[in-house]
Design a protein around this motif. Structure first.
Motif, short mmCIF file in Angstrom:
data_model
loop_
_atom_site.label_atom_id
_atom_site.label_comp_id
_atom_site.label_asym_id
_atom_site.label_seq_id
_atom_site.Cartn_x
_atom_site.Cartn_y
_atom_site.Cartn_z
N LEU A 1 0.82 -1.20 0.00
CA LEU A 1 0.00 0.00 0.00
C LEU A 1 0.86 1.25 0.00
N PHE A 2 1.87 1.30 0.86
CA PHE A 2 2.69 2.51 0.94
C PHE A 2 3.48 2.74 -0.35
N ALA A 3 3.96 1.67 -0.95
CA ALA A 3 4.68 1.80 -2.23
C ALA A 3 3.74 2.29 -3.32
N ALA A 4 2.51 1.76 -3.33
CA ALA A 4 1.52 2.18 -4.33
C ALA A 4 1.15 3.64 -4.14
N LEU A 5 0.96 4.07 -2.89
CA LEU A 5 0.63 5.48 -2.62
C LEU A 5 1.76 6.40 -3.07
N LYS A 6 3.00 5.97 -2.84
CA LYS A 6 4.14 6.79 -3.26
C LYS A 6 4.21 6.92 -4.78
N LEU A 7 3.98 5.80 -5.46
CA LEU A 7 4.02 5.83 -6.92
C LEU A 7 2.90 6.70 -7.49
N THR A 8 1.70 6.57 -6.92
CA THR A 8 0.58 7.37 -7.44
C THR A 8 0.77 8.84 -7.15
N ARG A 9 1.49 9.16 -6.06
CA ARG A 9 1.77 10.57 -5.77
C ARG A 9 2.68 11.16 -6.86
N ASN A 10 3.64 10.35 -7.31
CA ASN A 10 4.52 10.80 -8.39
C ASN A 10 3.76 10.91 -9.72
N ILE A 11 2.85 9.96 -9.97
CA ILE A 11 2.07 10.00 -11.21
C ILE A 11 1.16 11.21 -11.23
N ARG A 12 0.59 11.56 -10.07
CA ARG A 12 -0.33 12.70 -9.99
C ARG A 12 0.35 14.00 -10.38
N ALA A 13 1.67 14.08 -10.17
CA ALA A 13 2.40 15.30 -10.51
C ALA A 13 2.70 15.43 -12.00
N LEU A 14 2.41 14.37 -12.79
CA LEU A 14 2.72 14.40 -14.22
C LEU A 14 1.65 15.17 -15.00
N PRO A 15 2.02 15.75 -16.14
CA PRO A 15 1.01 16.35 -17.03
C PRO A 15 0.04 15.28 -17.55
N PRO A 16 -1.16 15.68 -17.98
CA PRO A 16 -2.15 14.70 -18.46
C PRO A 16 -1.65 13.85 -19.62
N GLU A 17 -0.83 14.43 -20.52
CA GLU A 17 -0.33 13.67 -21.67
C GLU A 17 0.55 12.50 -21.21
N GLN A 18 1.39 12.77 -20.18
CA GLN A 18 2.26 11.71 -19.67
C GLN A 18 1.45 10.61 -18.98
N ASP A 19 0.39 11.02 -18.27
CA ASP A 19 -0.46 10.03 -17.62
C ASP A 19 -1.14 9.13 -18.65
N ASP A 20 -1.65 9.73 -19.73
CA ASP A 20 -2.27 8.94 -20.80
C ASP A 20 -1.26 7.98 -21.43
N CYS A 21 -0.05 8.48 -21.62
CA CYS A 21 1.00 7.64 -22.20
C CYS A 21 1.30 6.45 -21.29
N LEU A 22 1.41 6.68 -19.99
CA LEU A 22 1.68 5.61 -19.05
C LEU A 22 0.57 4.56 -19.05
N ARG A 23 -0.67 5.03 -19.15
CA ARG A 23 -1.81 4.09 -19.16
C ARG A 23 -1.74 3.17 -20.37
N ARG A 24 -1.44 3.77 -21.53
CA ARG A 24 -1.35 2.94 -22.74
C ARG A 24 -0.23 1.93 -22.64
N LEU A 25 0.92 2.36 -22.12
CA LEU A 25 2.06 1.45 -21.98
C LEU A 25 1.78 0.37 -20.95
N TRP A 26 1.08 0.76 -19.88
CA TRP A 26 0.75 -0.21 -18.83
C TRP A 26 -0.20 -1.28 -19.37
N GLN A 27 -1.22 -0.82 -20.10
CA GLN A 27 -2.19 -1.77 -20.65
C GLN A 27 -1.57 -2.67 -21.71
N ALA A 28 -0.54 -2.15 -22.39
CA ALA A 28 0.14 -2.97 -23.41
C ALA A 28 1.27 -3.80 -22.80
#
Length: 392
Positions: free
Chosen positions: A172-199
């Motif tokens: 849980l703590f590792a996931a919260l830390k990672l999502t905190r870093n993701i939240r700081a990204l611009p929307p384009e980077q978040d969309d890119c990460l989602r596509r790469l994650w799903q692939a």
């Protein structure tokens, strides 16, 4: 010192916002309460006042106006509240328009002899600002502290990543830390990460170093597209993919190795399409005729262009069948069209239509001959050809 000032500014800002909000709510509630009390008091008092007055006995042409005048004189004594003034404007109000709750005008409904009437009053009430302000300031302090320490609601973006990471056995703590870093990204980077994650191009092991990279968060949308492509092409190598994303947009050819590099990414073309691409790149680089190559006539091969292309293909091990055709027939329109289409087909398959478009062909029609001519889309400054050194 700066570390102390910033949290203090945040506390003071939150406290001031709470003060303003609480003061506004308190003033609204106070004024609403005053009008409610006035309406109840007048509704109880007015019918008796009318019965006592017996309007029929008032002298003059307008007994109602006289009644209003005398009633207003008595209201100042009957409603003896500081900072409050109430005036009767109309005994029988025929305007059914609703007034704003804090309007200076107040409609009071009262009943007499089983009949219901409406009277219109004017209300002037001053709020006790000093008392309300002090109460709001005191109440705002614990409220602002509570708001600052209370956990923020989880956004849809963070909820998505918490769900994805929890499914991959992340603590849980590792996931919260990672999502905190993701939240700081611009929307384009978040969309890119989602596509790469799903692939499955990005996994837990690669996500942490990618989020720690100062480069990834600054990539433009076009660079992100190259990053996605390069990450898949380089088997998940983050450093190589980031290098490709940051590469200068352009074309590099190494004829001796039959290599074509576009935007820092190796593009493996088959032999004959590669030689045709090299030929077009050479003419564009030398700015020969502006880089344009006129298509041969449909009924007559171009022997001059055929010889030029044949020499290039002979020097860099072109396909024997293609060389024989150039030697025997010259450059035919059908052949050059087929190889241009083959180049487009292979590059679109590797890069996708959107990324490949900037490195394929421009076309225009020659008004004199009515034939089409073609050249590479990149300008001469964006084309580099690494010719082998001359033999001694």
């Amino acid at each position: 010192m700066i570390r102390l000032i910033q949290p203090l500014q945040k506390v003071i800002g939150t406290w001031l916002a709470c003060c303003i909000g609480l003061t506004a709510v308190s003033v609204f509630a106070y004024q609403l309460s005053v009008r409610h009390q006035v309406a109840e008091t007048i509704a109880d008092w007015l019918p008796g006042r009318i019965a006592e007055a017996k309007l029929d006995y008032y002298a003059g042409d307008n007994p109602e106006a006289l009644f209003i005048q005398r009633t207003n004189q008595d209201l100042s004594q009957y409603l003896s509240r500081p900072n409050l003034q109430v005036y009767l404007l109309a005994l029988y109000d025929t305007d059914s328009r609703p007034w704003w709750p804090l309007s200076a005008k107040l409609t009071v409904t009262w009943q007499s002899s089983d009949n219901q009437y409406r009277s219109l009053l004017a209300v002037q009430s001053l709020s006790p600002w000093r008392r309300i302000g002090l109460q709001s300031a005191l109440l705002a302090l614990p409220l602002s502290l509570l708001l600052l320490i209370a956990p923020r609601p989880i956004s849809r973006q963070r909820g998505y990543w918490l769900e994805q990471l929890s499914q991959n056995a992340t603590g849980l703590f590792a996931a919260l830390k990672l999502t905190r870093n993701i939240r700081a990204l611009p929307p384009e980077q978040d969309d890119c990460l989602r596509r790469l994650w799903q692939a499955h191009a990005v996994t837990i092991d690669r996500l942490q170093p990618l989020l720690q990279s100062p480069v990834f968060g600054q990539l433009s949308p076009e660079q992100l597209a190259w990053f996605e492509l390069a990450l898949s092409d380089n088997h998940g190598n983050l450093e190589s993919a980031l290098d490709v994303a940051q590469s200068e947009p352009g074309v590099q050819l190494k004829p001796q190795e039959n290599q074509l590099w576009i935007h820092g990414l190796l593009i493996p073309l088959t032999k004959t399409p590669y030689c045709y691409y090299l030929w077009y790149a050479q003419r564009r680089r030398l700015n020969r005729d502006g880089g344009w190559v006129m298509n041969p006539p449909a009924n007559r091969p171009d022997t001059e262009l055929g010889e030029e292309l044949q020499q290039l293909m002979s020097q860099y091990q072109g396909h024997r069948k293609a060389l024989n055709e150039l030697q025997q027939h010259g450059l035919r329109a059908k052949t050059v069209d087929q190889n241009r289409n083959k180049i487009k087909e292979e590059m679109v398959q590797l890069l996708g239509e959107k990324l490949a478009a900037d490195y394929l062909f421009e076309t225009e029609r020659d008004f004199k001959t009515g034939r089409s001519r073609y050249r590479l889309a990149p300008g001469e400054s964006r084309i580099i050809i690494h010719w082998p050194p001359p033999e001694k």
